[in-house]
Design a protein around this motif. Structure first.
Motif, PDB file in Angstrom:
ATOM      1  N   GLN A   1       1.008  -0.933  -0.071  1.00 29.91           N
ATOM      2  CA  GLN A   1       0.417   0.387   0.130  1.00 29.91           C
ATOM      3  C   GLN A   1       0.992   0.946  -0.353  1.00 29.91           C
ATOM      4  OE1 GLN A   1      -3.225   0.515   0.134  1.00 29.91           O
ATOM      5  NE2 GLN A   1      -3.649  -1.930  -0.704  1.00 29.91           N
TER       6      GLN A   1
ATOM      7  N   TYR B   1      -9.896 -13.540   1.241  1.00 33.59           N
ATOM      8  CA  TYR B   1      -8.720 -13.984   1.952  1.00 33.59           C
ATOM      9  C   TYR B   1      -9.104 -15.193   2.556  1.00 33.59           C
ATOM     10  CZ  TYR B   1      -7.117  -9.672  -0.932  1.00 33.59           C
ATOM     11  OH  TYR B   1      -6.811  -8.951  -1.618  1.00 33.59           O
TER      12      TYR B   1
ATOM     13  N   ARG C   1      -6.708  -3.451   0.651  1.00 35.51           N
ATOM     14  CA  ARG C   1      -6.829  -5.127   0.441  1.00 35.51           C
ATOM     15  C   ARG C   1      -8.484  -5.643   0.744  1.00 35.51           C
ATOM     16  NH1 ARG C   1      -5.323  -9.927   5.099  1.00 35.51           N
ATOM     17  NH2 ARG C   1      -4.297 -11.314   3.694  1.00 35.51           N
TER      18      ARG C   1
END
Length: 533
Positions: free
Chosen positions: A421, A436, A432
């Protein structure tokens, strides 16, 4: 080929178009049809990701990382399907795409106009979701209120779309307000008549009218609306206020809404199974007792800012046979000095996600109170980061530990910017985002909740636990109960010697369902019930 249902709204906003659309989707799926849903928003933001929750409520995140309208949460909870980025688009995203194409020269010097270019781009999104989802029925909610200038391109695109499809493949449901005038002791149909007139003036005749009201819609009222709006009486449905949004599908089913829709679409009336929702509602009515949960945030003046969190707490409460009373508490009002006064009557403390420094110190104070007083604690996203900062300060001896998001010169930045980032300049769609994987450590409260070694949660953040302090925190007693598969990212933390203190960098609230509460929320509420005694 998929059948399409467009849901529009009239008279005023916030009528419950999303709940109506989701309820119809629930009924059609319960009859064995594959249903997907879509929200079309008329504002010029590319997505709601950069909008304040005060403007538009929470930002709902899909598995594939789309930041979408909060109605997507209703859709997922009602039809129990994971939606995608195709399920939400804005006028801003349409214009962005068209302007990019014009800059490339795709239009060969032609004039780019609302008709046909904007409307064609909207229709392409309608075709795309049908193709990618392989759905039998696509339900598309058009945001805004009939009469708004902003929504005209969407209405026109839907009108064209119906004209291009075979007869019976597309229908319109118009949700409208039927207000009760206390002085006259009656509900009034004139606003609905004007709303339908406005809709018809731009080429759309509704097939069904759903009347929202806080008073009974009698047969006489329905007959009057049918007469003036050119529909049959049985095509005017009543949708009065209900104690729970999950009762709306049953109320529409009792009026045969799904059967009438299927008949109009030329689809078979398959056997319906509403037993899961009925069982949930029966369990809701059987709930006995109450637990009090503090949700410590910064957008507490608008409950929709924490809509999925509140719904997930409700699902878990029903699962455990109790009502969860949610207390929205402004983090700016909490300090170490008054935390006991503010949170003393709570059976659980939840710190949800958020951005910005305002109220962060109050969230840290809430986490400290929960840790020191054995109050069940669930931290989500920023709630995890607040818990880590608090532990670092008061247990690990890292005085003043904080997040680099709020102090780039901090002596102990236990929360720091993710490396990927660092060079990001644009705010929208660059975090994000999406689902995940997380490896859950055995012999932890998180593993006891999930019962699985690998789970997936949806994320929306730029900052993470700073690995430079991971060992120091673990040595002081913080358990890292979830990590990314490569071991680089801390996904969950907890306190082993606490009755229940778990925090997740992901957002588990997005995956909770009324008939299947999320494991973390379920165990958090269970701990609150135990504390209540």
């Amino acid at each position: 080929m998929a059948k399409h249902i467009f849901v529009t709204g009239g008279v005023v906003s916030s009528l419950g178009k999303g709940i109506t659309a989701a309820s119809l989707g629930h009924l059609l799926k319960a009859r064995g049809y594959k249903v997907t849903m879509q929200k079309m928003d008329p504002y010029l933001n590319v997505d709601p990701g950069t909008m304040s929750p005060f403007q538009h409520g929470e930002v709902f995140v899909t598995d594939d990382g789309h930041e979408g309208d909060l109605d997507l949460g209703h859709y997922e909870r009602f039809i129990d399907e994971n939606l995608s980025r195709e399920s939400n688009f804005t006028q801003g995203s349409i214009y962005q795409t068209l302007i990019a194409r014009e800059r490339r020269g795709d239009f060969l010097g032609g004039t780019v106009q609302v008709i046909p270019h904007v409307t064609e781009a909207i229709k392409e999104r309608l075709r795309r979701i049908a193709e990618q989802s392989s759905a039998d029925i696509v339900i598309s909610e058009i945001g805004g209120t009939i009469g708004d200038i902003e929504s005209l391109p969407f209405i026109e695109a839907a009108r064209q779309f119906k004209k291009e499809k075979p007869l019976g493949d597309v229908l319109f449901v118009h949700v409208t307000l039927v207000p009760y005038i206390a002085a006259a002791h009656e509900v009034k149909t004139k606003p609905t008549q004007h709303s339908v007139k406005e809709l018809r003036s731009i080429g759309v005749q509704p097939d069904f009218i759903v009347c929202r009201s806080d008073h009974e819609i009698t047969d006489k009222v329905r007959e009057k609306i049918a007469l003036f709006c050119d529909v049959r009486t049985e095509e005017v449905l009543a949708c009065t206020d209900a104690p729970s949004i999950y009762e709306v599908p049953i109320g529409l089913y009792d009026q045969g809404f799904d059967v009438k829709v299927l008949d109009r679409l030329g689809l078979a009336e398959r056997e319906i199974d509403l037993s899961p929702m009925r069982a949930f509602l029966e369990a809701t009515h059987r709930c006995d007792g109450q637990v009090d949960v503090a949700v410590v945030g910064k957008y507490v003046s608008l409950p929709d800012a924490y809509l999925s969190v509140i719904e997930a707490l409700g699902h878990a409460g029903v699962h455990h046979g109790c009502h969860v009373e949610v207390h929205l508490i402004d983090g700016e009002e909490i300090t170490d000095a008054n935390a006991a006064d503010v949170l003393g009557g709570m059976d659980g403390v939840l710190v949800p996600g958020g951005f910005g420094q305002r109220a962060f110190e109050g969230k840290i104070a809430a986490a400290r109170y929960a840790r020191e007083n054995d109050v069940p604690y669930l931290g989500i996203c920023l709630g995890l980061q607040a818990a880590v900062c608090e532990f670092a300060r008061h247990v690990a001896g890292l005085e003043g530990a904080t997040s680099a998001e709020f102090d780039e010169e901090a002596a102990y930045p236990v929360i720091d910017l993710m490396p990927e980032q660092e060079d990001v300049e644009d705010k929208g769609g660059t975090m994000r985002l999406g689902a995940y994987p997380c490896k859950v450590a055995r012999d932890t409260k998180a593993f006891a909740a999930y019962g699985e070694e690998v789970v997936y949660e949806r994320h929306r953040h730029r900052y993470e636990v700073n690995n430079a302090y991971r060992d120091r925190l673990v040595e002081a007693g913080l358990a890292i109960s979830g990590i990314s598969p490569n071991g680089r990212l801390v996904e969950m933390v907890e306190l082993p010697d606490h009755p229940w203190f778990v925090a997740s960098q992901g957002h588990p609230e997005f995956k909770s369902r009324p008939t299947r509460p999320h494991p973390l929320f379920s165990d958090f509420v269970a701990a609150a019930v135990r504390r209540k005694g």
